[in-house]
Every structure is written in structure tokens, then in C-alpha cells.
Design an enzyme around this catalytic site. Structure first.
Site, short mmCIF file in Angstrom:
data_model
loop_
_atom_site.label_atom_id
_atom_site.label_comp_id
_atom_site.label_asym_id
_atom_site.label_seq_id
_atom_site.Cartn_x
_atom_site.Cartn_y
_atom_site.Cartn_z
N ASP A 513 1.04 -0.91 -0.04
CA ASP A 513 -0.45 0.20 -0.13
C ASP A 513 1.07 1.61 -0.07
O ASP A 513 1.77 0.79 0.26
CB ASP A 513 -1.19 -0.14 1.41
CG ASP A 513 -1.75 1.21 1.29
OD1 ASP A 513 -2.09 1.44 0.61
OD2 ASP A 513 -2.11 2.06 2.71
N GLU A 618 -8.74 15.35 7.24
CA GLU A 618 -9.89 16.45 8.16
C GLU A 618 -8.90 17.14 9.11
O GLU A 618 -8.92 18.59 8.84
CB GLU A 618 -10.84 15.84 8.56
CG GLU A 618 -11.51 15.15 7.41
CD GLU A 618 -13.71 14.58 8.00
OE1 GLU A 618 -13.11 15.48 9.56
OE2 GLU A 618 -14.04 15.00 7.00
N LYS A 682 -16.57 18.58 0.17
CA LYS A 682 -15.16 18.65 0.02
C LYS A 682 -14.88 16.93 -0.65
O LYS A 682 -15.43 16.12 -0.41
CB LYS A 682 -14.41 18.58 0.51
CG LYS A 682 -14.49 17.70 1.92
CD LYS A 682 -13.36 18.50 3.07
CE LYS A 682 -13.77 17.46 4.09
NZ LYS A 682 -12.36 17.48 5.20
N ARG A 717 -1.68 15.12 -1.91
CA ARG A 717 -3.32 14.68 -1.62
C ARG A 717 -3.91 15.72 -1.86
O ARG A 717 -3.74 16.77 -1.20
CB ARG A 717 -3.22 14.00 -0.16
CG ARG A 717 -2.26 12.69 -0.36
CD ARG A 717 -2.53 11.73 0.89
NE ARG A 717 -3.90 12.18 1.17
CZ ARG A 717 -4.59 9.98 1.47
NH1 ARG A 717 -3.79 9.09 0.82
NH2 ARG A 717 -5.83 10.24 1.87
N THR A 797 -2.55 1.70 -5.24
CA THR A 797 -3.03 2.40 -4.15
C THR A 797 -4.43 3.07 -4.66
O THR A 797 -4.47 2.90 -5.92
CB THR A 797 -1.94 3.62 -3.81
OG1 THR A 797 -2.22 4.51 -3.14
CG2 THR A 797 -1.80 3.85 -5.84
N GLY A 798 -4.65 3.57 -3.47
CA GLY A 798 -6.13 4.11 -4.35
C GLY A 798 -6.52 5.85 -4.67
O GLY A 798 -7.16 6.31 -4.76
N ASN A 919 -8.01 -1.52 4.64
CA ASN A 919 -8.00 -1.76 2.73
C ASN A 919 -7.38 -2.33 2.46
O ASN A 919 -7.22 -3.52 0.81
CB ASN A 919 -8.66 -0.66 2.40
CG ASN A 919 -7.04 0.26 2.18
OD1 ASN A 919 -6.59 0.79 3.12
ND2 ASN A 919 -7.06 2.03 1.36
N ASP A 920 -6.19 -3.22 3.56
CA ASP A 920 -5.22 -3.61 2.63
C ASP A 920 -5.89 -4.90 3.12
O ASP A 920 -4.60 -5.78 3.19
CB ASP A 920 -4.05 -3.58 3.32
CG ASP A 920 -4.21 -1.82 3.05
OD1 ASP A 920 -3.81 -1.86 1.46
OD2 ASP A 920 -3.45 -1.05 3.60
#
Length: 1216
Positions: A513, A618, A682, A717, A797-798, A919-920
Site C-alpha cells: 500500500d 480532515e 469536499k 493529496r 494504492t487508491g 482496505n489492505d
């Protein structure tokens, strides 16, 4: 994967009284709503107003907002502030719309009944019915599980049968059980009956004791947990009650810092608005505070409440909960924000009251209570092949003996009446009678089975215990390695799966990841694009500070700020550009779920505002807003307070749509002080630009897109920020739709998602933010070392493609010399065409991956949708294995697992997956070896992993050092154990051939039993734990040495066959030298048996000593101590008068022939092995042998400068 979490929840609120917190070593207190601020000005308010519990927020807990005049009048909240009176934003909004007649009040009045009749209800058969404060009625129909838990596996009565059943899952144990049973039959008895059972019993006993101890510890933990006390409502009073006695339907009261004993639906809290803060670190490892809420319908009733909860049956989904509560003839919907799970801790809340809906084994934490994943090592799987070969060899020996015995019986059939072993007649009595002779066929069959019993130790039963002990020792040293200790997280290396240590030395592919694994997942705001203007010239500085009751509050984290932008925000001009900039930072301060907490410092006047929440992104944005003068200072369930350049402004929170993976954005609907209702949104650029109003300024849109492209190329990002004002009709429609969706029990998440999609449209583009997720320390160097070791690193990766590519260059995954192949298509046909073109291109490059023109494949998740699980998978595989690097962008969790399976299912190469987030988990479990990073995204990855550590760079010492050592040691130990037992068995075989195939043994049965357990077991365990073929410094200096494991140099079929050939030679030497030496003597069989016993023990230990690389005191003690222990045991056994061979060793050892035989055996048996080792090392040395010679003859400084020529790296082994 679709999230089951609610898309809309009320905002959290700070509690009224301070409670200890774990977020800082210094004292931390929440920001209280009753704190007074100085210098009140226009359009701000006294925070003490929140103490009035009759004040109406735009939404109550059920979002039942009524816009009629009577409701407004009765619920109006006006606070006098000098000459200014503040009216709640939504109330003003309602009155401003009063000129238009509204039918909403009448519609709302009956909506509860409408929902009851319209929604699809859960039947009593499919739901759990919980009568609040009535446990007797709740458990009348179904006796729900009590709150007693049991993590132990066994009880006193089930331990023996269950433990034996589990142990006999190993086929080898069944084999030895059959051997022991055969030896109990009189016709087949070779050894004593007790002696034949002893080896298996010893192995079973050792494992059983270990399992019993571990289960006893679990029983102790369960006992402590079940006997803890909680406050349970009884006869109107809360009384202490043991956890194990709590039942479903009872009402509990939990105090601050207490652990929840079961799953509770929250009824009321110490906070007037019903908010409670919890910490779920025991559940999912996340240390950030989370908010849960009690319904307003239950807040006022507290312990007097009565009602019925109809909820879903127990399940493992810790993020989902669907239920309805019937109270006062009204139905209220319940969701994940209304339930607190067992194992959570109540934080920053004085008390909370809830009703038990799941208890004991039905709680979500217990349903998710699974141990570390169970995987089998590649070496152990390959070992089965050798065990089969040994079984065939054993069967061949037995067949030879039984066949020869048959021929012998036929040849001597006339003498069988009198021969002692095969007598057909009994002459002990006056009358001759038939003796125990069963005929030729049965005698051959009996001989075969008796041979199996005699030669049983060909398959070493002690090998399994030795492997477990070795793995435990290896794990101890890995855990204790200070070079894999992460000071930042105070975490050591964790070994969660002991049975695959050696797999760490054979890894060929690493799937990693990016966020939190290669990067720190500690976000820092870097720059922003606002209204088409790039602000990226900032430097880190303290944020804006405010004064509260004589104290100075400032943000805890420093953020880069652009001086020009700061001046622009303070100039006070009411221009359109300034309004948009104002709204941009207002969106950063309000569109989040951050909870502000105050941290005390050494200076009693200065306080630090610390923002706590679930998202590091955030958190960075809120700190950025505070730095530019928009400081979030309070969050309640109904409103938030933002200090805008010294002016405290309150915004009523009307709704919050959480981020989800489908929408890829979040939004908040707020009522502003200027009597308007706005929605701030957002999210990712791919989802946001489709929502922007195209009729607005296209220049700003294009400029923002260009800036995002630039930010992404720098590895930042990005998030796009947008907003729009909602009209009254839009707001009413949204609220009605939300209420309808939130009360639905079927497909609630999808309905709420649809509500969010409908309101997040026609947005006004405010700008974009850019956050840096810095690389972890040592990542570039680690990836370079892994590449030199022949390991291919793939990143899944996302993030968007540009960001992933930039990070790839930063961490040296991508280089300028690489030829990049990019596949970014939206259809199956275009993907197929791209794959064909890429394969054609790859054929043009010679030595791809290791030559001058390495390839890098970059592919996105959209393309993988059309490739994975289709006929295009094979083309993708052919292309991927020719690439040095594969970079997958915008991939979903299941696609990550699909990429791992792509390699795992088509090659014999070992795969490793490493990640830090939930998610991994899928790819970690799919890979041969899964590693979890103890990072910022909780511990889901750690809990699903085989190993866990704190930093990506620790992979280098883990694989190149410990992995290499573990594989080399375990491979040698397996071969040595096969050799050690086989040489003993073949000696017995030779003896049988010279004793008329009668299967009598010269070696005593006790020596046969102790051979594998005491005589020779300890040295191999010590060597497999402590021996080092190369030093750590050499292994790190030359990563190519790792290729020995990939090429399976320490354990393969060729080495096994050579070992067996050496075994055959050594057994012949051990047997025939004493045979020839004593062929004319009258020595008895037990005496020569003692000679063979001592000779074979000395030989196998000297054999082991020849292969030890680094001698230590423990190694010397184990090797030579085993020889001495064997001699002592033989003498003790021969000193027992009741055993055969009394005083044999003392008779034979006094002769010179005995010692000459020992010396001759050692020399003749080991010379061929020594000669082969020497010639092989000088004529065809391996990389390890060359490096070992370098270590011997060069000092450390010379070794750092030397360059060694290594064998070429291996290509993938395709499964045929």
C-alpha cells in the site's frame, strides 16, 4: 465494498465536564460550551446559551424540524448581547420564508404514521426483540446468550478428546499411532509394548501440556473479565452486578473511562444533547475519539424508559447496526451512531445509560474474535514430498526384507520344525503339537508389518516438535531485534504466525500500500488553489490565537501559510473574491467531524487546541483553517462555533453526509448567521468536477484543474471544495427525503447515499487543497535494497495516477531509465488493445527487468475492472512479470487481492503483502506472507496479518537478515533430520539381512526410542536457532545474497537425494566396519549394538559440527554434550540388570578394537563428504560461500569496499 456506516449523522458535541484523555501526556480537557469569550461583537453570541436545554436547534435528534409559527415561538432562542439579540439561524431562515404558505408542518405531523405503514418491516422471526428494562419478557421467548464470555477452547471434560483430535490432523501422527497399534499385536510385537507407544505419547504430551497452559491462561483471563462489575438498573436504582450475569434487556450505567461490558443502545448521557465520546482501541485499534448519540425521545426518560427495540440478529459487522425503537407509540430509527460496542471505553463523558441488545458471545467483538491467520510454510509443504519419498523408501526396505524372508522360508522349509524363530512344532511337552507357525503367506505379511515397526523412525516424529521449538526461538530473536523497534509508535516487531518464519527468506514479490505504508499518513497542509489563484509560497508558522477568559488558545500544530493570502483575508473588503475565499476556509473548518480539545501547556496562560477525529486529512485541513484565522472552537450535536479573525460565529449543523467510497466526497449542511442555509462539499476531483455548475466561470475551473495536476505531480493529496446555497424548498425536500431514508430498515445505506447525491449538485467551485503525506524514513533506501535482492515491489494504492507516480519517483520505485507503460482505459476492448501493444513493446527489450531498459507498468482501477477475472488476466500476467515495477492506481480493496492472486496462482514465487489500513486486509490475507503496519489507520491490518511492525524500512532487516537466516537454518534442519533418522534405520536394515530376516535388533529398544528424543535432537535445534551462515552486516551490504532463498539453495530435491546417498554410504560404514572387525569373535549382539549406537550418535553430531558456521558456547555444549549424554545413557541402560545386554558396554569398551572401530568409522564415513564439500566450494562456490570467505579474510572496512560477483537473479517460476 459498500460501506454500511450511516451517511448522515449529527455533529458531535463537547461534554460539559472535563475527563482524562489518552491523547497527550499532558493534561487534556475538552472545550466546554459554557466557556465565555471576550469582546463580544455583532453576529456572535454567548456560548453559555447552550445551557438552555429548551433552545431549539434546526434539527432535533430525529430531524423533525417544524417551520410553523407556533413551533418557532415556543422554541425560539434569543440571547441578549449588549444591544444585539441573536436569533438561531434556522429560525430566522424559517421566518424569512413565512411569506410563502407551507404545507410542510401538516405533512410532518403525520409522517411517523406514514413511515410505519410504508417501510418494509422486519418480521419477528427475522429480528431480535428487546423489551427495554424488561429482561424477563425479553428472554421469555428466546433465552438469549448471557454476558459470560469464553475464549478458552477446552474444558476439563473436553480437553483430552478434543486436543487429541486436533493433534491427529497431522498425518504423521496417525502413521505412528498405527505403528504403535501393530506393535501391540502378539504376532507383530518387536519392541516392548510400552516402548513402542513412548515416542508418540511423548510428542502428544508435550503438545498437550503447551495447549493446556495456553488454555489455562485463557480461562484465567475469562474469569477476570466475567467477574468485573457494572451498574445495572434494578427497582429504580443502579446496583453493581457481575458482567457474566448481565442479560439482554437490562439497562446499564457506564461512567467515564469504564469499559463497555456488552453492546448497548445509548439511551441518555451526561451531555444535554445526548452525545457520548468513545474510544475503540480495544475493538479496531483506533485511538481517536468517536461520537455516539442518544435519541431525544429517550434522553428525558433515563431510567424510567419503557419500549421495544426490534434489531437485526447478531452479526460481525462492527460498523453497521439497523434497528427501530417503539417508544410512546412512536417509532424511532436506530443506526451505528446509537450503539456502543463491548470493549469500547467511555471518554470525556461523565456517564452514559444504555440498554443491552447483544451480550456475551453475541456481541460484535466476540463474533469477530478470531486468532491469527493460519498458513502453512512453503518449506513445510515441500517437506511432504520428501516424506512421501521416505515412505516409499521405507516400503521398499520392508518389501525387500519380507520377500527375502519368504525365499529363506522356502529354502529352509525342511528345517522349520526345529529352527528357533520359525518352529512349526512344539516339543516342550510329551506330545508333539503344532507351534505358532501360520504358513508362508502370513509369515511374509507379518514380516512386512514387523519391518515397518522396526524401521518406523525413518519418518522422524520428533521433527515436528523440533520445528515448533526452532520457530519459537527464531521469533524470539526477531521480536527482540532493536533495529526493528519503532520509537515513534513505541512498537516492536510482532510475530503473529509462528509457522511461516522461513517463508520470509523466499519472497519474490512485495505488494505494498502507499498511504501509511510508504508514507507516514501524517498529513501536512502545503498549499491551496482558491478561485483559480495558486497559494503555495507558505512557510510553517504558528496559527492564529484567540483569547478565552484571559487565556490564549492556539492550534497545536503549525501549518504552512501564505503571507499574501493571510493579508488578503484580513483586509476586510467585501468583494466577491474575498467572500469566496472566506467560504473556502469556512468549508475547511466546518465540513469535517473533528472534535476540538484543549491541551494544557507548561504556561498556565497558553492552551493548545488539539483536533481529534478519524481522518488525518480532515485534521490537516482544520489546522490549516485555524492558521488562516478560521479556528473551530466548539462542536455540539446541533451547532459548531468558528472563531473568524476574533469573531465567534455560530453555525447550526443541519446535516452531515459522511465520506463513502462510492461518492468519494462528504458534505455538511449548515445554517449561517446571515440567515442562509449552505451546503459545503469536499471530495476527490474525479467526483467533484462533475458536480460543478458549468454556467459559472470556466477560467476558475480550468485553472483549478491545472493546479491540481501540478500538486499531484508533486505527490500531494488533493481535495476539491465546493458549495451552494439551498432554497427553502430544496432544504425541505432534502429533510423529508432524509427522514424517509433514515427510518428504512431495508437498504438504508443506499437510500441515504441517494439523498446525498441529490443534494450535492450544481456546486460553486471554491478551490482545492493540497496535503502532503511524507515518505517514511528510509523508504527509498529500503526499496533499492529490495530491488537489488531480486524482489519486485508493486504498489497498489487508491490515489490518483499522478500522485502515485510522483511518490514512485520519490521513493526510487520509478527511475528515469525505466520505460513506462500506462494502461488507463474505460472499456474491455481498449484494455485488450493496450495490453497487446504493451506485450509487443516488451518483446523489443532484451533483458527486461534486469537489463538496460527495465519496464514499469502503470495501470488504474478502471482498467482492472475490465481485466481481472476475464480472459485478459493472462495477458496482464505476461506483461506484469516482464516489468520491474507495477504501479496500480485508484484500486479497490478487492482489486488489491486480485492483483496478488494474479501472481500467486500462476507462479511458484512467494508473495508478501504489506499495508496499514482496513482496505489492505484482503490482500494481506491473500498473500503467502501478510505484514501489517502499526500506523494511523487503526489496527485492522495488524489483526489480519502474520507479522506486524512499525515502519516499511524494517522489511530490509526482516527479509534480508532474519528471513535469510530462518530459511537457511530450517532448510538445513529438515535435511539433517531426514539424514539422522535414515542412517539409523538403514543400519537396522543391514543387520536384518545378516540375521535370517528375523527382525531382531542388536540396538536395544530403549536406545531406538531415545535416539531421536535425547541422543541427537538438541544440537539440531540449537543450530537451527543460533547458527549464522553470514553476518548481518554482510547480508545488508550485499542484498543479492537473498537470492539463495529464491533459488531454494538450502532445500531442494537434489540436496535431498544427495543427502540420502550420503546416508546410504555412512550406514554401510557404520555397520560393516564393526562386522568385519568382530566377525571371528564371540561378542554378543547387545555389545556390538552398543558400539553401533555410540558410533552413529558421534557420527551424526560430527556431521552436524562440520556444517556449523559460527561456534558458540551453546553450540559446543549441545554437540559434545549430546555425545557425552549418549554414552552415559548407554552405560545406565547396561547397568540395569533387568534389561537385555547387562554390562555389555563395560565389556566391549575395554578392548582396543572398540576404539579403533569408532575412529575408523568417523574417518571413512566423513571423508567423501569432506572431499565433495571442498571441491564444490572451490570449483563451483555459491554466493554465500564466497561471501563467507570474504568475511574470514577481510576486516570490516575492507569488506565495505569490496565488490563481489553474484549469481544472476532468478526469473519467475511458472506453474505448469
Amino acid at each position: 465494498m459498500v460501506s454500511e456506516r450511516p451517511l448522515l449523522i449529527p455533529s458531535p458535541r463537547s461534554p460539559q465536564q472535563p475527563q482524562p484523555s489518552n491523547f497527550s501526556s499532558k493534561k487534556t480537557i475538552p472545550i466546554y460550551p459554557n466557556q465565555s469569550f471576550n469582546n463580544p461583537i455583532s453576529r456572535k453570541f454567548d456560548l453559555g446559551m447552550d445551557q438552555d436545554q429548551n433552545r431549539a436547534t434546526p434539527f432535533d435528534r430525529n430531524n423533525n424540524t417544524h417551520f410553523n409559527d407556533s413551533a418557532s415561538a415556543s422554541r425560539r432562542s434569543i440571547v441578549d448581547d449588549g444591544d444585539f439579540s441573536f436569533v438561531s439561524a434556522t429560525e430566522s431562515f424559517s421566518r424569512s420564508m413565512s411569506k410563502t404558505p407551507s404545507r410542510y408542518p401538516s405533512r410532518a405531523a403525520n409522517q411517523s404514521e406514514r413511515f410505519v405503514s410504508s417501510q418494509k418491516d422486519i418480521s419477528d422471526e427475522d429480528a431480535r426483540l428487546v423489551y427495554v428494562n424488561d429482561p424477563e419478557r425479553t428472554n421469555e421467548r428466546f433465552e438469549f446468550a448471557k454476558n459470560s464470555i469464553r475464549t478458552a477452547k477446552y474444558s476439563i471434560f473436553t480437553f483430552l478428546p478434543r486436543n487429541l483430535f486436533e493433534q491427529f490432523h497431522r498425518v504423521a501422527y496417525i502413521y505412528f499411532l498405527v505403528i504403535a497399534i501393530l506393535n501391540q499385536l502378539p504376532q507383530l510385537a518387536v519392541f516392548g509394548r510400552a516402548t513402542s507407544i513412548l515416542p508418540l505419547a511423548f510428542v502428544l504430551l508435550v503438545t498437550a501440556v503447551k495447549d493446556a497452559y495456553e488454555d489455562w491462561r485463557r480461562h484465567q483471563s475469562d474469569r477476570i473479565e466475567n467477574n468485573r462489575e457494572a451498574l445495572v438498573l434494578k427497582d429504580g436504582q443502579f446496583e453493581p452486578k457481575r458482567w457474566k450475569e448481565i442479560r439482554v434487556g437490562e439497562i446499564l450505567k457506564v461512567s467515564a473511562n469504564d469499559t463497555l461490558p456488552c453492546d448497548l443502545v445509548l439511551l441518555s448521557t451526561s451531555d444535554p444533547t445526548g452525545v457520548a465520546y468513545i474510544q475503540t482501541i480495544n475493538l479496531d485499534g483506533e485511538s481517536n475519539l468517536k461520537t455516539r448519540y442518544a435519541k431525544q425521545e429517550t434522553m428525558s426518560k433515563k431510567e424510567k424508559i419503557q419500549g421495544l427495540i426490534k434489531c437485526e440478529k447478531p452479526n460481525r459487522n462492527i460498523y453497521g447496526f439497523q434497528a427501530n425503537m417503539e417508544i410512546d407509540e412512536k417509532r424511532v430509527s436506530l443506526g451505528p451512531s446509537n450503539i456502543i460496542l463491548r470493549g469500547c471505553e467511555l471518554k470525556n463523558t461523565v456517564w452514559a445509560i444504555g440498554v443491552v441488545v447483544y451480550a456475551g458471545r453475541d456481541t460484535k467483538v466476540m463474533l469477530n474474535n478470531s486468532g491469527a491467520p493460519s498458513k502453512r510454510s512453503r518449506l513445510e509443504t515441500q517437506m511432504n514430498r520428501e516424506i512421501i519419498l521416505l515412505s516409499v523408501f521405507l516400503a521398499a526396505l520392508c518389501a525387500i526384507v519380507s520377500t527375502c524372508a519368504g525365499f529363506w522360508l522356502v529354502r529352509h522349509r525342511d528345517e522349520l520344525d526345529y529352527l528357533p524363530y520359525y518352529r512349526k512344532k512344539d516339543f516342550s511337552e510329551d506330545k508333539e503339537s503344532s507351534y505358532n507357525y501360520t504358513g508362508l503367506g502370513l509369515e511374509i505379511l507379518y514380516t512386512f508389518f514387523m519391518s515397518v515397526i522396526v524401521f518406523q523412525i525413518m519418518i522422524p516424529i520428533s521433527l515436528y516438535i523440533s520445528m515448533e521449538l526452532v520457530r519459537m526461538g527464531q521469533a524470539y530473536f526477531m521480536i527482540g531485534d532493536a533495529r526493528m523497534y519503532d520509537e515513534a509508535s513505541n512498537s516492536r516487531f510482532q510475530c503473529r504466525a509462528l509457522n511461516i518464519n522461513e517463508d520470509l527468506g523466499q519472497i519474490k514479490y512485495i505488494f505494498s500500500d502507499k498511504t501509511g505504508t510508504l508514507t507516514e499518513n501524517k498529513m501536512e497542509f502545503q498549499c491551496a488553489s482558491i478561485q483559480g489563484v495558486d497559494y503555495s509560497c507558505g512557510k510553517a508558522q504558528d496559527g492564529s490565537s484567540i483569547r478565552v477568559s484571559g487565556e490564549i488558545w492556539r492550534p497545536k500544530m503549525n501549518v504552512k501559510a501564505d503571507p499574501e493570502l493571510q493579508r488578503f483575508l484580513r483586509n476586510g473588503k467585501e468583494t466577491e473574491e474575498e467572500k469566496n475565499t472566506h467560504n473556502f476556509f469556512l468549508a475547511l473548518a466546518t465540513c469535517n467531524t473533528m472534535v476540538p480539545l484543549v491541551v494544557e501547556t507548561e504556561d498556565p496562560v497558553v492552551k493548545l487546541v488539539d483536533y481529534q477525529g478519524e481522518s488525518p486529512d480532515e485534521q490537516a485541513l482544520v489546522y490549516a483553517a485555524a492558521t488562516y484565522g478560521f479556528m473551530l472552537v466548539e462542536r455540539t450535536s446541533g451547532h459548531i462555533v468558528v472563531d473568524v479573525h476574533g469573531e465567534r460565529q455560530r453555525f447550526d449543523v443541519l446535516g452531515l453526509h459522511e465520506f463513502d467510497s462510492d461518492r468519494k466526497r462528504m458534505s455538511v449542511i449548515i445554517g449561517c448567521p446571515d440567515k442562509t442555509v449552505k451546503i459545503f462539499v469536499k471530495g476527490a476531483d474525479t467526483s467533484m468536477f462533475n458536480l460543478i455548475d458549468k454556467t459559472l466561470n470556466l477560467y476558475i475551473t480550468n485553472a483549478t484543474e491545472n493546479h491540481i495536476q501540478t500538486y499531484s505531480s508533486l505527490g500531494l493529496r488533493t481535495l476539491v471544495i465546493g458549495m451552494r446555497e439551498l432554497s427553502r424548498s430544496e432544504f425541505e425536500q432534502w429533510q423529508f427525503s432524509y427522514e424517509k431514508a433514515s427510518t428504512s430498515l431495508i437498504g438504508r445505506a443506499a437510500l441515504l447515499r441517494g439523498v446525498a447525491v441529490n443534494v450535492e449538485t450544481n456546486l460553486h467551485l471554491l478551490g482545492a487543497s493540497a496535503i502532503e503525506d511524507k515518505l517514511q524514513h528510509g523508504v527509498p533506501q529500503a526499496i533499492e535494497s529490495l530491488r537489488q535482492a531480486g524482489i519486485k515491489v508493486w504498489v497498489l494504492t487508491g490515489d490518483k495516477q499522478e500522485t502515485a507516480i510522483s511518490i514512485g519517483y520519490s521513493c526510487k520505485l520509478l527511475t528515469n531509465e525505466m520505460t513506462q507503460i500506462t494502461i488507463n482505459k474505460n472499456s474491455k476492448e481498449s484494455c485488450k488493445k493496450s495490453l497487446e501493444e504493451a506485450l509487443t513493446m516488451s518483446k523489443k527489450f532484451a533483458g527486461v527487468g534486469y537489463g538496460r531498459n527495465p519496464l514499469a507498468l502503470i495501470i488504474d482501477g478502471t482498467s482492472l475492472v475490465h481485466i481481472l477475472e476475464t480472459e485478459l488476466e493472462e495477458q496482464l500476467f505476461q506483461l506484469a512479470i516482464k516489468c520491474s515495477v507495477v504501479l496500480c492506481c485508484r484500486v479497490a480493496p478487492l482489486q488489491k487481492a486480485g492483483i496478488v492472486a494474479l501472481i500467486k496462482d500462476r507462479t511458484d514465487d512467494m508473495t508478501l503483502a504489506i499495508g496499514d489500513g482496513a482496505n489492505d486486509v484482503s490482500m494481506i490475507q491473500m498473500a503467502d506472507v501478510g505484514i501489517g503496519i502499526s500506523g494511523q489507520e487503526g489496527r485492522q491490518a495488524v489483526m489480519a496479518s502474520d507479522f506486524a511492525m512499525g515502519q516499511f524500512r524494517f522489511l530490509v532487516p526482516l527479509l534480508l537478515v532474519h528471513g535469510h537466516w530462518n530459511y537457511q537454518r530450517m532448510g538445513y534442519m529438515l535435511l539433517y533430520n531426514f539424514y539422522r533418522n535414515a542412517v539409523f534405520v538403514v543400519i537396522l536394515f543391514w543387520y536384518v539381512l545378516y540375521t535370517a530376516f528375523t527382525l531382531t535388533t542388536a540396538i536395544s529398544e530403549w536406545s531406538s526410542v531415545l535416539y531421536s528424543i535425547i541422543y541427537t535432537s538438541l544440537p539440531t535445534i540449537v543450530v537451527a536457532i543460533l547458527d549464522k551462515d553470514l553476518s548481518r552486516k554482510t547480508l545488508l551490504k550485499f542484498p543479492q545474497l537473498y537470492g539463495a532463498g529464491q533459488r531454494q539453495e538450502s532445500y531442494n530435491l537434489k540436496l535431498f537425494l544427495l543427502t540420502m546417498a550420503d546416508t546410504l554410504w555412512q550406514s554401510m560404514v557404520i555397520f560393516f566396519i564393526p562386522l568385519f572387525a568382530y566377525r571371528h569373535s564371540t561378542i554378543d549382539r547387545t555389545s556390538i549394538g552398543d558400539l553401533w549406537t555410540i558410533a552413529v550418535v558421534i557420527l551424526v553430531n560430527i556431521h552436524l559440527a562440520m556444517d556449523i558456521m559460527r561456534w558458540t558456547l551453546i553450540a559446543h555444549s549441545s554437540v559434545w554434550g549430546s555425545i557425552i549424554a549418549t554414552c552415559i545413557c548407554v552405560m545406565v541402560l547396561d547397568a540395569i540388570i533387568s534389561l537385555p545386554g547387562y554390562w555389555s558396554i563395560f565389556n566391549i569398551a575395554t578392548t582396543g578394537t572398540f576404539w579403533l572401530c569408532l575412529l575408523g568409522i568417523l574417518i571413512v564415513a566423513l571423508v567423501p563428504r569432506f572431499v565433495v564439500k571442498v571441491f564444490n566450494q572451490y570449483l563451483n562456490p555459491s554466493d554465500i560461500q564466497v561471501s563467507r570467505e570474504a568475511e574470514k579474510f577481510w576486516n570490516s572496512r575492507e569488506l565495505e569496499r569490496v565488490e563481489l560477483e553474484m549469481n544472476p537473479l532468478s526469473e519467475p517460476h511458472r506453474i505448469l
